[in-house]
Design an enzyme around this catalytic site. Sequence first.
Site, short mmCIF file in Angstrom:
data_model
loop_
_atom_site.label_atom_id
_atom_site.label_comp_id
_atom_site.label_asym_id
_atom_site.label_seq_id
_atom_site.Cartn_x
_atom_site.Cartn_y
_atom_site.Cartn_z
N ASP A 90 43.52 37.54 36.20
CA ASP A 90 44.41 36.88 37.16
C ASP A 90 44.25 35.36 37.14
O ASP A 90 43.33 34.82 36.53
CB ASP A 90 44.16 37.42 38.58
CG ASP A 90 42.67 37.58 38.90
OD1 ASP A 90 41.84 36.91 38.24
OD2 ASP A 90 42.34 38.37 39.78
N ASN A 144 37.93 43.27 50.81
CA ASN A 144 38.96 44.21 51.28
C ASN A 144 39.26 45.30 50.24
O ASN A 144 40.22 46.05 50.39
CB ASN A 144 40.25 43.45 51.62
CG ASN A 144 40.87 42.74 50.41
OD1 ASN A 144 40.35 42.86 49.29
ND2 ASN A 144 41.96 42.03 50.62
N HIS A 195 40.09 44.81 47.02
CA HIS A 195 41.04 44.50 45.94
C HIS A 195 40.35 44.48 44.58
O HIS A 195 39.14 44.23 44.49
CB HIS A 195 41.82 43.20 46.21
CG HIS A 195 41.04 41.93 46.07
ND1 HIS A 195 41.30 40.80 46.81
CD2 HIS A 195 39.99 41.57 45.27
CE1 HIS A 195 40.48 39.83 46.47
NE2 HIS A 195 39.67 40.27 45.53
N GLU A 238 46.14 43.54 46.12
CA GLU A 238 45.72 43.53 47.52
C GLU A 238 46.10 44.84 48.23
O GLU A 238 47.05 45.51 47.83
CB GLU A 238 46.40 42.35 48.24
CG GLU A 238 46.01 40.97 47.69
CD GLU A 238 44.64 40.50 48.18
OE1 GLU A 238 43.69 41.30 48.25
OE2 GLU A 238 44.52 39.30 48.48
C1 F6R Z 1 38.76 37.50 40.12
C2 F6R Z 1 39.22 38.75 40.70
C3 F6R Z 1 38.82 39.18 42.07
C4 F6R Z 1 37.32 39.02 42.32
C5 F6R Z 1 36.97 39.46 43.75
C6 F6R Z 1 35.50 39.28 44.04
O1 F6R Z 1 39.25 37.32 38.83
O2 F6R Z 1 39.99 39.41 40.08
O3 F6R Z 1 39.18 40.53 42.25
O4 F6R Z 1 36.61 39.80 41.39
O5 F6R Z 1 37.72 38.73 44.66
O6 F6R Z 1 35.20 37.91 44.04
P1 F6R Z 1 33.68 37.39 44.12
O7 F6R Z 1 33.04 37.82 42.86
O8 F6R Z 1 33.81 35.90 44.22
O9 F6R Z 1 33.10 38.02 45.32
#
Ligand code: F6R
Length: 240
Positions: A67, A136, A138, A143
């Site tokens: 992403d 959450n 995701h 989301e």
């Molecule tokens: C990032 C992504 C998100 C993160 C998630 C956890 O490329 O796809 O799904 O993996 O938000 O983020 P952290 O590792 O910062 O807790």
Amino acid sequence: MKLILCKNYDEMSEKAAAEIACLVKKAPDCTLGLATGSTPVGTYKRLTNMYKSGELDFSGVKTFNLDEYYPISPENSQSYDFFMKKNLFDHINIKKENVNIPKGSANDPERECQRYEELVRSSDPVDIQILGIGVNGHIGFNEPGEYLHASTHVTELTESTISANARFFESEDEVPKKAITMGIGTILRAKKIILLASGRAKHAAISALLDDRITTDIPATILKTHGNVILICDEEAYYG
Ligand code: F6R
């Protein structure tokens, strides 16, 4: 789903790096699916060290990132393009042309989603997809909601994601409100998925991943339909 329970973040990073290193040694022309955020930073650091010590060669490796924020320029230090260079690509011998990240600077985001989706689908399947997990639930930026998207799409980030990611910005107002993300179908196409989770904040999402429900309220639960997922998580994420 196979579970590898680790003492802490370092052990989680060690195990994830070992999985990737094993693949890169066995299949030097493999395809990796990569995530950003704080979770994989330790894994990328270890892969960098293995490259520097001559243990790994990334010259034949291809990558697809999950992403990117939208809109954002790749020069912006908050972009995932910048993140990947800083945390991995600038330190290893991967070829620029083998790196793929959705373009957060595209004029037409819908077209960019279509381009990226077609690129992923027309390439060899991702051998290992690294995922983090949002508080959450995701994965990528898929989301929680009434339904999930199969393909790469533009998504509105939820309040929960904006506030969780505010730690990387000067203030919450600066967090982009949208992103381009691979869809659930794009992610599930990977041959093997490694989901990393560290810290208490991830406990609720990890608990949902380990019970029997599949719900769009916690998108990661869809991973239960994939036959080759390894959850590498630390004790805080597992026990809360
Ligand atoms: C990032 C992504 C998100 C993160 C998630 C956890 O490329 O796809 O799904 O993996 O938000 O983020 P952290 O590792 O910062 O807790």
